[in-house]
Design an enzyme around this catalytic site. Structure first.
Site, PDB file in Angstrom:
ATOM      1  N   CYS A   1      20.918  49.288   6.248  1.00 38.77           N
ATOM      2  CA  CYS A   1      21.529  48.060   5.736  1.00 38.77           C
ATOM      3  C   CYS A   1      21.609  46.988   6.821  1.00 38.77           C
ATOM      4  O   CYS A   1      21.391  45.797   6.549  1.00 38.77           O
ATOM      5  CB  CYS A   1      22.917  48.365   5.170  1.00 38.77           C
TER       6      CYS A   1
ATOM      7  N   CYS B   1       0.290  22.215  21.764  1.00 38.84           N
ATOM      8  CA  CYS B   1       0.856  22.271  23.109  1.00 38.84           C
ATOM      9  C   CYS B   1       2.162  23.063  23.105  1.00 38.84           C
ATOM     10  O   CYS B   1       2.991  22.899  22.208  1.00 38.84           O
ATOM     11  CB  CYS B   1       1.112  20.862  23.645  1.00 38.84           C
TER      12      CYS B   1
ATOM     13  N   CYS C   1      10.721   8.058  20.902  1.00 41.62           N
ATOM     14  CA  CYS C   1      10.261   8.204  19.505  1.00 41.62           C
ATOM     15  C   CYS C   1       9.234   9.312  19.339  1.00 41.62           C
ATOM     16  O   CYS C   1       8.819   9.600  18.217  1.00 41.62           O
ATOM     17  CB  CYS C   1       9.674   6.883  19.015  1.00 41.62           C
TER      18      CYS C   1
ATOM     19  N   HIS D   1       3.404   3.948  24.432  1.00 41.94           N
ATOM     20  CA  HIS D   1       3.082   2.643  23.860  1.00 41.94           C
ATOM     21  C   HIS D   1       3.622   1.478  24.679  1.00 41.94           C
ATOM     22  O   HIS D   1       3.817   0.393  24.143  1.00 41.94           O
ATOM     23  CB  HIS D   1       3.632   2.539  22.437  1.00 41.94           C
TER      24      HIS D   1
ATOM     25  N   CYS E   1      -6.430  -9.471 -15.422  1.00 42.27           N
ATOM     26  CA  CYS E   1      -6.968  -9.800 -16.741  1.00 42.27           C
ATOM     27  C   CYS E   1      -5.909 -10.591 -17.519  1.00 42.27           C
ATOM     28  O   CYS E   1      -4.751 -10.179 -17.576  1.00 42.27           O
ATOM     29  CB  CYS E   1      -7.330  -8.524 -17.483  1.00 42.27           C
TER      30      CYS E   1
ATOM     31  N   CYS F   1     -22.076 -14.272 -11.862  1.00 45.67           N
ATOM     32  CA  CYS F   1     -21.639 -15.207 -12.899  1.00 45.67           C
ATOM     33  C   CYS F   1     -20.132 -15.138 -13.102  1.00 45.67           C
ATOM     34  O   CYS F   1     -19.475 -14.204 -12.666  1.00 45.67           O
ATOM     35  CB  CYS F   1     -22.358 -14.926 -14.210  1.00 45.67           C
TER      36      CYS F   1
ATOM     37  N   CYS G   1     -13.421  -7.410 -19.364  1.00 45.92           N
ATOM     38  CA  CYS G   1     -12.502  -6.364 -18.927  1.00 45.92           C
ATOM     39  C   CYS G   1     -12.985  -5.007 -19.433  1.00 45.92           C
ATOM     40  O   CYS G   1     -13.688  -4.910 -20.446  1.00 45.92           O
ATOM     41  CB  CYS G   1     -11.087  -6.669 -19.446  1.00 45.92           C
TER      42      CYS G   1
ATOM     43  N   CYS H   1     -13.106 -16.377 -18.374  1.00 42.22           N
ATOM     44  CA  CYS H   1     -13.741 -17.096 -17.270  1.00 42.22           C
ATOM     45  C   CYS H   1     -13.028 -16.761 -15.972  1.00 42.22           C
ATOM     46  O   CYS H   1     -11.799 -16.820 -15.894  1.00 42.22           O
ATOM     47  CB  CYS H   1     -13.693 -18.602 -17.535  1.00 42.22           C
TER      48      CYS H   1
END
Length: 596
Positions: free
Chosen positions: A168, A237, A264, A269, A301, A314, A319, A328
């Site tokens: 146990c 690593c 961080c 940086h 659309c 053109c 759609c 157009c």
């Protein structure tokens, strides 16, 4: 009372495993590295004390961190346990329980123990004396977990005296180990008891696999519970880094070669702060740029509002199903309304008319803003990514140089390897400068648009830094090939002087650039000399400045004539850097060479 600096005083024989990634051959001499009391400017990885030194290998960087291997961590754990054992006169097992509870802080254990030993024992689960039980004289005992009878030899109990069978106990501990590091603070299996389960009992009952897991949790607890130690974030690593806060920068270099920020845990940086880096990384992977692209390169659309990209010449757009609405592209009007009266099918003039009436102003404004934002982001991101790829290539070239080409160059030019270290130093400088230059583009992206003076100075300084780095990179990459492939020549000494000189000048320039950006270009914020000069020229010869002071002689300005004004820039004859007269009019801010 809770200061963890005292931990170091309690641990005798702590190893100073500082790592200088610029000179791996000096690893054994890291105990002689500069102390924390030295000039704070050397935290960039170089010594600024002698800008004219042309031999980078002679610089010993200040370090404010120690790289720890797993062996070092275990040694520190053993030393901490030994210290507590001797100080408090308790067993090593109990000392381990106390240290894990107080996050491996020797000083805190001592303070809390001597302040109130009974309270500490109660909170940790350490009994002063083992509990005695009459059941120990019985040959058989009933386990209160499985309710089976077992010989007394098969029963186990911690110091509290709650006996359960080995099976146990093994299952109980096995479950706790599989649940995670919480097994390090395991308590008695009796729900009403808070007695701690020692490391000896755990390792004596579980399998070899569970022993390995428990030992691993124990090792990692020293790092993960200690505010001054963190794991190196490089993939695969197994080193940890101990940092001394308040000294130098947050940029650290692990023995695996990965350069990262302590604060961080992102890639190193400098000169950009952690907040800017987090915003930049988030932007690079965020959906916001996808939305900007959609806004800039598509239109909704008019019927179903789905974004549509125009992929043919053109203006007649259909759609996709099930919408199939024809409209157009220019005016977004129904195609059935188009014809000769609208200027022709492919030359709709309704758009220009509607735009003049203000119908499309808001939509066009949003689309134009999205397009400009996307173009601006793309400009900075491409240069950020290009410098990262150039840095990776330079790092690979450096490794190739160290492994193969340095020996070849030594044979070709009949020079000992020890005399060719200037080549390795140049490549190390290139790798570091590429990293710095990469992050200057993230800095430039978040530089406020309304600060024009700062932006102009930043872009000029960034351009000069990039030009200087390109000169160094070309010399180390292309000019070196002449000596690698050719015969011994006396011009090699000239090449040595040129490359070492470019390395020194580039290093100094980038160090000054880093300091300027870390101060958020504070020198540009207070252009006092420039402001006084400007006010005097506007006064057209007036000798009174603000507050009645006579400043900036009118003889120099001579009224509003531009021909008599002092030049705003002058070039240094030593390093060719273009200095601003507002910043320094007598000495070059890069190489400290006097103005001629």
């Amino acid at each position: 009372m809770e200061s963890e600096d005292e931990m170091q005083d309690a641990w005798a024989g702590t190893s100073d495993g500082e790592f200088d990634y610029k000179n791996e051959e000096e690893d054994e001499d890291t105990d002689n590295l500069a102390s924390d009391d030295e000039n704070d400017e050397s935290d960039y990885g170089f010594d600024y004390s002698n800008a004219d030194d042309m031999n980078p290998s002679s610089r010993i960087p200040q370090t404010n961190f120690t790289v720890l291997s797993e062996k070092d961590i275990r040694q520190r754990q053993d030393e901490a346990v030994s210290t507590i054992t001797n100080f408090l006169s308790i067993s090593p097992v109990d000392a381990g329980v106390l240290l894990r509870h107080f996050k491996w802080s020797v000083s805190k254990v001592n303070d809390e123990w001597f302040a109130d030993e009974d309270r500490v024992r109660e909170s940790v689960g350490l009994l002063e004396k083992p509990a005695t039980s009459k059941r120990q004289s019985q040959r058989e005992m009933t386990c209160e977990i499985c309710f089976e009878n077992h010989p007394f030899e098969k029963m186990r109990a911690p110091r509290c005296g709650h006996y359960f069978c080995e099976t146990c106990w093994t299952g109980y501990i096995h479950t706790a180990i599989n649940d995670g590091p919480g097994c390090l603070t395991l308590r008695c299996a009796d729900p009403s008891c808070g007695s701690a389960i020692g490391e000896d009992m755990v390792l004596g009952l579980v399998s070899a696999e569970d022993q390995q897991k428990y030992t691993r949790y124990l090792l990692r607890s020293y790092v993960e519970d200690n505010r001054k130690v963190k794991w190196c974030p490089a993939p695969g690593c197994e080193y940890a880094v101990e940092f001394q806060p308040g000294v130098g920068s947050y940029d650290l270099v692990c023995k695996c070669g990965f350069n990262f920020c302590w604060n961080c845990r992102e890639e190193a940086h400098r000169p950009v702060d952690c907040e800017t880096v987090n915003k930049w990384i988030l932007k690079n992977c965020a959906e916001s740029e996808n939305m900007n692209w959609i806004l800039a390169n598509s239109k909704p659309c008019p019927k179903c509002k789905r974004p549509i990209e125009k992929n043919q010449g053109c203006m007649h757009i259909t759609c996709t199903p099930p919408c199939k609405f024809e409209f157009c592209w220019l005016c977004l009007g129904a195609w059935t309304d188009h014809g000769e009266r609208t200027g022709g099918f492919y030359a709709c003039n309704r758009y220009e008319t509607a735009k003049q009436e203000g119908v499309y102003d808001e939509a066009e404004r949003r689309r134009e803003m999205a397009k400009n934002s996307l173009e601006r982001y793309t400009h900075y991101y491409e240069r950020w990514a290009t410098n990262e790829s150039s840095r990776a290539k330079a790092l690979a070239d450096l490794q190739q140089m160290q492994l193969v080409q340095i020996e070849k160059l030594s044979d070709k030019q009949c020079q000992p390897v020890s005399q060719l270290k200037f080549v390795t130093d140049a490549w190390l400088q290139i790798v570091e400068c590429r990293r710095v230059l990469k992050w200057t583009y993230a800095y430039g992206y978040y530089l406020p648009e309304n600060e024009q003076t700062k932006r102009q100075f930043f872009e000029y300084s960034q351009g000069e830094a990039e030009a200087g780095l390109e000169r160094l990179h070309q010399c180390a990459e292309k000019d070196l090939m002449t000596f690698l492939e050719g015969e011994p020549t006396t011009s090699f000494n000239d090449f040595r002087t040129k490359l070492a000189g470019l390395t020194s000048v580039t290093r100094t320039y980038f160090e000054n650039l880093v300091r300027a950006l870390e101060s958020n270009l504070s020198d540009v914020d207070i252009p006092k000399g420039a402001a006084k000069s400007s006010s005097s020229s506007k006064a057209s010869g007036s000798s009174k400045g603000r507050g009645g002071r006579a400043k900036v002689g009118s003889s120099r300005g001579g009224g509003s004539s531009r021909g008599g004004e002092e030049p705003t820039h002058w070039s240094c004859e030593h390093c060719t850097y273009a200095n601003t007269t507002a910043t320094s009019s007598t000495v070059c801010i890069i190489c400290n060479y006097p103005r001629s």
